[in-house]
Design a protein around this motif. Structure first.
Motif: not given
Lengths: 256, 204, 265, 261
Positions: A139, A141-142, A144, A172, A174
């Protein structure tokens, strides 16, 4: 140079939002050619997003014209324009809503009513380019932040737009993921338009810079010239001098 | 799906208000410690916003009702959530009338509570398919129940409204199909992405 | 020199989420009053979980924490939450009241500050953040930069001793980034910053705490950290590629020139 | 669609200056009285009173008119259905077509529908003076002073705040879908898309609730939202209420004892 046909041709484009005192875009003239990568920079409220919205046919020119691949952007041609141009949102969460990454990439292709073989091939291809093949069953959604960003670009890429517009692609992230993404963007062959505040990223990915202020393009020159024009950078709050101070501390040898 | 002001007799409207206050108080007392309030509120606003999505149905379009899904997700707190949503709608959009907040809450709230109860019985199941099917059935049931209560309420307005009641019930049949599929898909999505949100623990 | 007692002390803290994820595996840390700490580490290393223990949002399974001498237990929570101001990453989550004024007043009201003092505090915080004109505005009408500042005002009004910031500059344009950095750098409190933005950490913090997999991996000075390429890379903070564009453009030099000019006049 | 009930709360008018507690209480009683009306002539009277109150607020009529769209959508079909389905009673006028005997049109049905519509419109128009003449949160805070439980008030205020957050989320997400050439139709792909979309909104909202709740705890939240409310009712406020009560009395008297027309 003049004989070459422009992929995007903006002529005297102006636009004002309802109830606004000022024009959001004020007489924009500009040509963008195939395989160019162009940075659009400027302070908040300069009209960068408004310009991008015109290229996608989200907003329509109030005066002047937007021509993409020799086709005038108007309501009847919106479908064609959206085949040509892909927009990657700043926040990948706004774009991702499917239970798996595979379905996410398929979504646009199903809407284009492609045959299922073609869909399958394109998903594989796009996953290869963005290096997300191992995520296809997960998914979105999970994932990074960096992975989500790559999925969002991959989903657009599968639709094979000729022009890819990216809004703050590295927001957003790194520094490590920023680097990964910058390299991926550099490997894409389509025409790219990148809207960002992040001069270092733009410097790595673009050859040409359009500087926008108050709805106008005040400069149109090469990225190198732009980086040299410190007064312009300072004046419009795009300064990253204090980031350089940090670089200096990390790499004193480079600045000796 | 709403009953407008001015349709039902006042006694029913006021009765609806009283019943709604009673049931809400029971739900809040039974289930919730006050710590949960902000959470219920935020989820309520999602459902509020979701009910603005319009789904094309042939030449027209319908708004989602989602009574079943509210029940599945919030359980007993579905009733107060529905009531809050309707109060906000009455004030912000005028979808539901002021005098009918009570009866409308009863209609949607009872449907949601029922769907929630049924789904609860299957939460322990480890079979994905069963949970998704039950979710879809709850979606259908939520809409069907709401439509039946709507019809019953219209009947209280007198013999003259029997026709309206029948047609309102019939008009909701296609909506039931839409809600079944959407609720089923949404439950499948949650099962895959965040199963604890619907209180299901799946073994990996 | 007499030894000050630390403002925060964490001893052997363990924490497991209800879903079974082990988040903290024995954290030991002391922070002295007035220090500015950069808390860095990969995603999922336990940074956010750790700071939420300081004001008792999460309660550890084992170990003990004291804040300003008070153990973090139920009876002290209200006092401790008054001592710690916590700014979350997304201002939309921090501004939950109908207007900016209500949001800034929320903390002090819960601390039972009386009406007169409350108004003064709210005014003061709003003024500091330059939001006086927007007090009655619903927060959804603010720009992102204004929302960030409003979120900071909501914790300033509590007059905390310790301020914690989670990604304070994410999503901001360089101008707003500079404004927020400036504000944070000049706050007279003990500060803890979580961020991926090395420049802001560099400007604000003197000490770096590196977390890895639920443990404290290293504690060092900012100067040491910033020259440790390996550690920077490990924590996703390696900034080098940005330096390529600084390279050859000696901005510092140019900046000095401008300053010199203004001195000579 | 964007809730814009707040747009005109800054105007100045006798309704704006009315104590929100008395205003809401009085007007809700008026709304129930309108709902109880039996005769179409009284219903017209109610509409007149509503429009009068609305005009006093100085809020442009066109703004209120927009709010009637939903009522019209719900009650509109009554005008089609009721003339065909109302049972004939003595004294009714019925039209029918010589070739379509089953299609009888009863004019009493038309009147009934008109009565319902007039009442609904009168009440809906009242919500503008009720809630549009104070900032939304002040109206809700007034409800707390009218003994609505604190828990309900909290949830109303929080929901209201996050509706805007999710509305803009919804807007951005549906734009992103549109740009990927999604055009909704009556088919499975559309429903599946909406189902996933809904699931995404829910998951994201739940993650948000966690953070919001933590942010509240960090600032000392203990389950009760302390509400500041600065209004004091003055003689003028009671005077305004008593004027409305006289109107209510007039409506009921005309409707019940005078038996309308």
């Amino acid at each position: 140079m003049d004989k070459k046909k422009a992929l995007i041709h903006l002529q005297n484009l102006s636009f004002a939002y309802p109830h606004a005192k000022q024009n959001a875009l004020n007489g924009i003239d500009c040509k963008i050619f195939t395989h160019e990568s162009v940075a659009i920079v400027g302070p908040n409220g300069a009209g960068k997003s408004t310009l991008a919205n015109h290229l996608m046919g989200i907003l329509l020119a109030q005066s002047g014209s937007v021509v993409i691949d020799e086709i005038l952007v108007r309501p009847a041609n919106i479908g064609y324009v959206r085949d040509m141009v892909g927009l990657v949102f700043q926040n990948p969460n706004d774009q991702l809503f499917c239970p798996t990454v595979r379905e996410e990439i398929e979504f646009g292709l199903i809407n284009m009513k492609l045959p299922s073989r073609e869909i399958h091939d394109r998903v594989t291809e796009s996953a290869d380019i963005m290096n997300i093949g191992h995520l296809l069953k997960k998914p979105a959604h999970h994932l990074s932040g960096g992975e989500k960003k790559r999925v969002a670009i991959g989903a657009i890429l599968a639709m094979r737009p000729k022009i890819l517009i990216m809004d703050e692609p590295t927001a957003n992230l790194d520094p490590y993921n920023e680097k990964v993404l910058t390299d991926l963007i550099n490997s894409l062959s389509c025409t790219k338009i990148i809207i960002s505040h992040d001069l270092p990223v733009l410097f790595q990915t673009c050859q040409r810079a359009l500087v926008m202020v108050d709805g106008q393009i005040i400069r149109d020159f090469s990225m190198q010239e732009f980086m040299d024009d410190q007064d312009l950078i300072l004046e419009h709050g795009l300064d990253f001098r204090f980031k350089c101070k940090c670089c200096k501390a990390i790499h004193p040898e480079r600045f000796s | 799906m709403h009953i407008s002001d001015g349709v039902l007799p006042n006694s029913i409207c006021i009765g609806g208000y009283l019943a709604t206050i009673g049931i809400s108080a029971l739900c809040i007392k039974s289930k919730m410690d006050t710590q949960e309030l902000p959470k219920i509120a935020v989820v309520t606003s999602v459902f509020f916003v979701a009910s603005l999505i319009s789904v094309p149905l042939g030449p027209t379009s319908v708004h989602l009702i989602l009574a079943g899904l509210v029940g599945i997700i919030l359980g007993p707190m579905a009733f107060p959530s529905v009531m809050l949503g309707l109060i906000l709608q009455a004030i912000l959009f005028q979808h539901g009338g002021l005098t009918t907040i009570g009866v409308n809450s009863l209609m949607m709230g009872i449907a949601a509570l029922t769907a929630g109860c049924i789904f609860k019985g299957f939460k322990k199941s480890h079979n994905r398919r069963i949970i998704i099917s039950v979710g879809a059935i709850c979606g259908a049931l939520g809409t069907l129940l709401a439509a039946i209560i709507l019809a019953l309420l219209l009947v209280t307005a007198g013999e003259d409204f029997y026709g309206v009641a029948k047609i309102a019930l019939a008009a909701h049949l296609p909506v039931i199909i839409i809600e079944t599929i959407i609720t089923g898909v949404a439950v499948a999505f949650l099962l895959k992405v965040k199963p604890d949100l619907i209180g299901v623990k799946l073994q990996q | 020199m007499e030894k000050k007692s630390p403002i925060i002390s964490i001893k052997n803290l363990h924490f497991t989420y209800p879903d079974g994820t082990v988040a903290l595996k024995g954290v030991n840390l002391t922070i002295q009053e007035g220090e500015s700490i950069a808390l860095v580490g990969k995603n999922g290393s336990g940074k956010s979980t750790l700071i939420k223990h300081l004001n008792g949002i999460y309660q550890g399974d084992r170990g003990e924490i004291t804040v300003d001498g008070l153990p973090v237990i139920e009876e002290n929570l209200q006092t401790i939450r008054g001592l710690i101001g916590m700014a979350f990453q997304d201002p939309d989550n921090q501004l939950f009241c109908p207007t900016v004024y209500d949001d800034v007043a929320f903390g002090p009201i819960n601390m039972d500050v009386d009406e007169m003092a409350l108004h003064k505090r709210v005014q003061e915080s709003l003024e500091k953040m330059g939001l006086m004109d927007l007090a009655d505005c619903p927060s959804h009408n603010l720009s992102f930069g204004q929302q960030k500042r409003a979120a900071m005002a909501t914790i300033l009004s509590m007059r905390p001793k310790i301020m914690i910031f989670d990604e304070p500059t994410s999503n901001l344009d360089p101008k707003n980034e500079a404004v927020i950095t400036e504000i944070i750098a000049n706050l007279p409190y003990t500060r803890i910053l979580i961020s991926h933005d090395l420049p802001i950490l560099y400007q604000v913090c003197q000490k770096v705490v590196v977390m890895d997999d639920g443990r404290i991996d290293a504690i060092m000075s900012m100067e040491d950290f910033i020259t440790n390429r390996q550690l920077l890379r490990k924590n996703g903070l390696d900034f080098t590629f940005k330096c390529d564009c600084c390279n050859g453009h000696n901005h510092e030099h140019r900046h000095n020139q401008i300053e010199k000019k203004s001195l000579s006049f | 669609m964007k809730p814009d009930i707040d747009r005109y709360w800054r105007l100045e008018s006798p309704i704006h200056s009315w104590d929100p507690r008395l205003k809401i209480l009085t007007l809700i009683i008026l709304a129930f009285s309108i709902s109880s009306v039996h005769h179409i002539s009284t219903a017209f009277g109610c509409l007149f009173i509503s429009i009068l109150i609305l005009q006093l607020t100085k809020i442009p009529f066109s703004f209120s008119l927009k709010r009637l769209a939903a009522v019209t959508m719900f009650v509109g079909p009554f005008f089609l259905i009721m003339p065909l389905t109302v049972k004939a009673q003595s004294g009714d006028t019925i039209y029918f077509f010589t070739h379509l005997k089953f299609l009888e049109i009863n004019t009493r049905g038309l009147l009934l529908a008109a009565r319902v519509y007039l009442k609904a419109v009168s009440i809906v128009l009242l919500t503008v003076p009720m809630f549009g003449t104070n900032r939304f949160d002040i109206s809700i805070k007034a409800l707390e002073r009218l003994k609505v439980p604190n828990s309900i008030i909290q949830m109303l205020l929080f929901s209201y705040r996050y509706i805007f957050v999710f509305l803009s989320e919804l807007k951005r997400m549906s734009l992103a879908m549109k740009l990927r050439k999604f055009s909704p139709a009556t088919n499975f792909h559309t429903l599946r898309t909406y189902g996933n979309f809904l699931g995404t909104l829910l998951v994201r909202s739940f993650e948000r609730t966690e953070e919001v709740y933590h942010a509240m705890l960090s600032r000392g939240y203990k389950g009760i939202l302390k509400i500041r409310f600065e209004y004091r009712a003055k003689a003028a406020d009671f005077f305004k209420s008593s004027l409305i009560f006289m109107a209510i009395f007039g409506i009921i008297y005309f409707d019940r004892f005078f038996k309308g027309f």
